[in-house]
Structure formats: structure tokens, C-alpha cells
Design an enzyme around this catalytic site. Sequence first.
Site, PDB file in Angstrom:
ATOM      1  CB  SER A 126      52.001  44.413  25.969  1.00 34.38           C
ATOM      2  OG  SER A 126      50.972  43.825  26.713  1.00 34.38           O
ATOM      3  CE1 TYR A 150      55.593  42.723  29.618  1.00 38.92           C
ATOM      4  CE2 TYR A 150      53.191  42.729  29.641  1.00 38.92           C
ATOM      5  CZ  TYR A 150      54.375  42.553  28.964  1.00 38.92           C
ATOM      6  OH  TYR A 150      54.356  42.216  27.640  1.00 38.92           O
ATOM      7  CE  LYS A 154      56.759  44.867  26.878  1.00 37.53           C
ATOM      8  NZ  LYS A 154      57.847  44.611  25.940  1.00 37.53           N
TER       9      LYS A 154
HETATM   10  C1  UD1 Z   1      48.788  37.917  30.375  1.00 41.25           C
HETATM   11  C2  UD1 Z   1      49.408  39.150  30.953  1.00 41.25           C
HETATM   12  C3  UD1 Z   1      49.636  40.139  29.837  1.00 41.25           C
HETATM   13  C4  UD1 Z   1      50.495  39.502  28.755  1.00 41.25           C
HETATM   14  C5  UD1 Z   1      49.813  38.247  28.250  1.00 41.25           C
HETATM   15  C6  UD1 Z   1      50.694  37.517  27.283  1.00 41.25           C
HETATM   16  C7  UD1 Z   1      48.501  39.236  33.239  1.00 41.25           C
HETATM   17  C8  UD1 Z   1      47.602  39.957  34.188  1.00 41.25           C
HETATM   18  N1  UD1 Z   1      48.538  39.705  31.963  1.00 41.25           N
HETATM   19  O1  UD1 Z   1      47.518  38.259  29.875  1.00 41.25           O
HETATM   20  O2  UD1 Z   1      50.268  41.289  30.341  1.00 41.25           O
HETATM   21  O3  UD1 Z   1      50.677  40.406  27.683  1.00 41.25           O
HETATM   22  O4  UD1 Z   1      49.576  37.373  29.355  1.00 41.25           O
HETATM   23  O5  UD1 Z   1      50.008  36.463  26.718  1.00 41.25           O
HETATM   24  O6  UD1 Z   1      49.174  38.282  33.605  1.00 41.25           O
HETATM   25  N2  UD1 Z   1      43.179  31.929  33.323  1.00 41.25           N
HETATM   26  C9  UD1 Z   1      42.605  30.921  34.069  1.00 41.25           C
HETATM   27  N3  UD1 Z   1      43.423  29.948  34.602  1.00 41.25           N
HETATM   28  C10 UD1 Z   1      44.777  29.941  34.410  1.00 41.25           C
HETATM   29  C11 UD1 Z   1      45.361  30.973  33.634  1.00 41.25           C
HETATM   30  C12 UD1 Z   1      44.541  31.950  33.112  1.00 41.25           C
HETATM   31  O7  UD1 Z   1      41.399  30.891  34.261  1.00 41.25           O
HETATM   32  O8  UD1 Z   1      45.455  29.035  34.941  1.00 41.25           O
HETATM   33  C13 UD1 Z   1      42.318  32.962  32.708  1.00 41.25           C
HETATM   34  C14 UD1 Z   1      42.636  34.381  33.157  1.00 41.25           C
HETATM   35  O9  UD1 Z   1      41.903  34.716  34.319  1.00 41.25           O
HETATM   36  C15 UD1 Z   1      42.204  35.189  31.915  1.00 41.25           C
HETATM   37  C16 UD1 Z   1      42.512  34.249  30.752  1.00 41.25           C
HETATM   38  O10 UD1 Z   1      42.559  32.944  31.315  1.00 41.25           O
HETATM   39  O11 UD1 Z   1      40.835  35.442  31.938  1.00 41.25           O
HETATM   40  C17 UD1 Z   1      43.811  34.542  30.045  1.00 41.25           C
HETATM   41  O12 UD1 Z   1      44.866  34.574  31.000  1.00 41.25           O
HETATM   42  P1  UD1 Z   1      46.414  34.615  30.567  1.00 41.25           P
HETATM   43  O13 UD1 Z   1      46.681  33.592  29.541  1.00 41.25           O
HETATM   44  O14 UD1 Z   1      47.231  34.583  31.820  1.00 41.25           O
HETATM   45  O15 UD1 Z   1      46.570  36.011  29.832  1.00 41.25           O
HETATM   46  P2  UD1 Z   1      46.247  37.499  30.336  1.00 41.25           P
HETATM   47  O16 UD1 Z   1      46.119  37.569  31.792  1.00 41.25           O
HETATM   48  O17 UD1 Z   1      45.140  38.040  29.511  1.00 41.25           O
END
Ligand code: UD1
Length: 339
Positions: A126, A150, A154
Site C-alpha cells: 500500500s 496498518y 505492510k
Molecule cells: C485510506 C487509508 C490508507 C488506505 C486507503 C485505501 C487512512 C489514514 N489511510 O487512505 O491506508 O490504503 O484508505 O483506500 O485511513 N475525507 C474526508 N471525509 C471523509 C473521508 C475522507 O474529507 O468522510 C478525506 C480525507 O481527509 C483524505 C481523502 O478524503 O484527504 C481521502 O480519504 P480516504 O478515502 O479515507 O483515504 P486515505 O486516508 O487517503
Amino acid sequence: MKKKILVTGGLGFIGSHTSLKLLENNYEIIVLDNLSNSEIEVRSRISQLAKKDFDFVEGDIRDRNLLNNLFKKNKIDCVIHFAGLKAAGESEKYPLDYYDNNVVGSLVLLQEMKLANIKSIIFSSSASVYGNSPTTKCKEETQLKPISVYGKTKLTIEDILKNLYKSEPEWKIINLRYFNPIGAHFTGIIGEDSRDTPTNLIPFITEVALGKKDQLLVFGDDYNTSDGTGKRDYIHIDDLARGHLFALEKLKQEINICADINLGTGKSHSVFEVIKAFERASGKKIPYKITGRREGDIDEICADPTFASNFINWEAKYDLDKMCSDVWKWKKMNPNGYR
Ligand code: UD1
């Protein structure tokens, strides 16, 4: 003769799309899955799409006897290893479960592979291994600094595989470092499903679009990015699944190999850009509210996919609009996922 692949975690989100690709490309597969975060229904959906059946074993990669029997009964050419826990936030709460499932599970799998003289593996790594890297565009040799438990599991598994290769160079090993996989099969028949309330961006947005949640919480608009919201390299699940086929081809060509490969598009999108793209795809307004930052989140991360292109001849084909429209099709057809 057809190559036989063991797919661990093959009914999960990435595993199911990859299993389908393998069947479509004339591989024989055995899927091993403990159904801890997947549904048995996925098996028939994959068969329906591939128009063929495949072997399924319900079980856990930590079950030594099960693996031992499985490897005795079947001549496996390569293992594609997806099985593991995958929620970064949850991993902070349950570190022992994460180390047990991911690290211990991989160790048992590798030990049993070695006993059975199967020395070819593609491992689901990842982008979280990069963590808080000093650069936003990660090359494979970029410093590895995982933040979450996590991400650390990995990286530990990658390290184990590298140590193994050093001591037994006849192994063939590819670590695929996925960026943010989203999307669904273009038919809407398989896609991303989770038993718990989604915490990732796209699954949460789809709940809002379906009216199951009132609004999206945007976790911070004060990041050091073009519009202040977090930027990620979202990759279509079909592109990601295809990446495994290309990695497998590479393994077939090489006598021995140990490589890390980024699978990403090389473009990052902000939360606001994702909201806009999803609104275009669904024709629905996505209400949102800006709140504070989520712990452990970083400003921006993006793949440098040059090595994947040079080394396995793979490039992502699909853009964010296609990812969102495929997710929306899947969700409209399956508002409750596989249940
Ligand atoms: C997350 C995991 C990562 C994993 C990936 C799989 C974390 C810290 N990382 O990545 O290890 O491999 O998912 O897809 O959890 N956001 C919002 N509102 C929400 C959800 C997300 O604003 O309700 C924003 C987050 O702050 C971020 C972006 O959307 O900037 C993407 O978030 P998310 O889809 O959770 O992925 P990651 O955090 O990048």
C-alpha cells in the site's frame, strides 16, 4: 498448461476484481478467504461475469494445516496475497489484530509456500508505506515512513519478503503498492462493500448520494494543497486489477526477481474535486460541511508511476469521472452492497 494461482482474500474489493481478471485471462484460480470482510455472494458474481466456476476455500491464512493440505492437493504456480485487515484508523485501536492477521498471517503463508516449494508471490502492499514522506510524488525509492499500524504491517511484510529473497534468491516477489483504489466493475455487478459504516471518502459520498447519510464531513480545508483539502491519487479498481496481470506476466518471464511497484495514476485530486466529479456522475448534490482534520491524514500523496510503465508496461487508463460513474452504477444496483 493453464497456470494455477492461489488468491488469498480473493472475495474482497481488490481480490474480487483481480480474480475476475485472472479468470478472463485463462488462469485457473483457487480463492482462499475467511469472509471476515467479504460476502460469499461475491463468488457467484465473479463466476457470473467470468462465465466459469472456480475453486473456493473458506479459511484463514493463519491456518497452517489448511494451507499444508491445500498445497498438497494442488500444484500452485503463484500466490497473489490480498488477505489482511485494511482500515488505517481501526489499526490504531486494534494493533495486535493487525499484526496477527497481516504479519503473522503472511509469515505462515510464506512458511507453508516454502515447504511446498512454491516461491512466487505478488503481495498487496500500500502507498501507506510512504506515510508522511517529504515528497508528494512518490517513487519506489522514496523514503518509507508509515504512520499507521496498518502501514507498518505492510512495510514489515515487504521487509520479510526482501530478507527472504536475500537468503533464497530463487524466489520471485513483487510488492504492489496501491494508491487509493475506488470504482467498480463497469457492469455494476461487483464493487466495494464494507460491513461497517464506511470511513473512506468515496464509500461515504455514495451513502450521502443515496440519502443514507445527510452530509459529508470534509476533514480540513487548511492543508497545503491547491484548494486546502487533502489530495490523493485515486485509481480505478479495473486498472489496479489489470496491474496484477502485468505483474504476473513479469514473474513468468523472470528467473528470480524482487521488486516494489507503485500502482497509481500519477495525478492527485482534492476532496472538493472528488465531490464535483461524483455530483457530475450521479446528478445528485452532495451536501458537505468542513470540519477539523482527521488524525494521521497528510496533505497530498501521489504515485510516480514511471517504474510500472517501464518495468511491467502498465499504465492506468481511467480518469476520476469514470471511477465515480462506475461506483454510482454499482451503488444504484446494489444499495446494500452484497446483502
Ligand atoms: C485510506 C487509508 C490508507 C488506505 C486507503 C485505501 C487512512 C489514514 N489511510 O487512505 O491506508 O490504503 O484508505 O483506500 O485511513 N475525507 C474526508 N471525509 C471523509 C473521508 C475522507 O474529507 O468522510 C478525506 C480525507 O481527509 C483524505 C481523502 O478524503 O484527504 C481521502 O480519504 P480516504 O478515502 O479515507 O483515504 P486515505 O486516508 O487517503
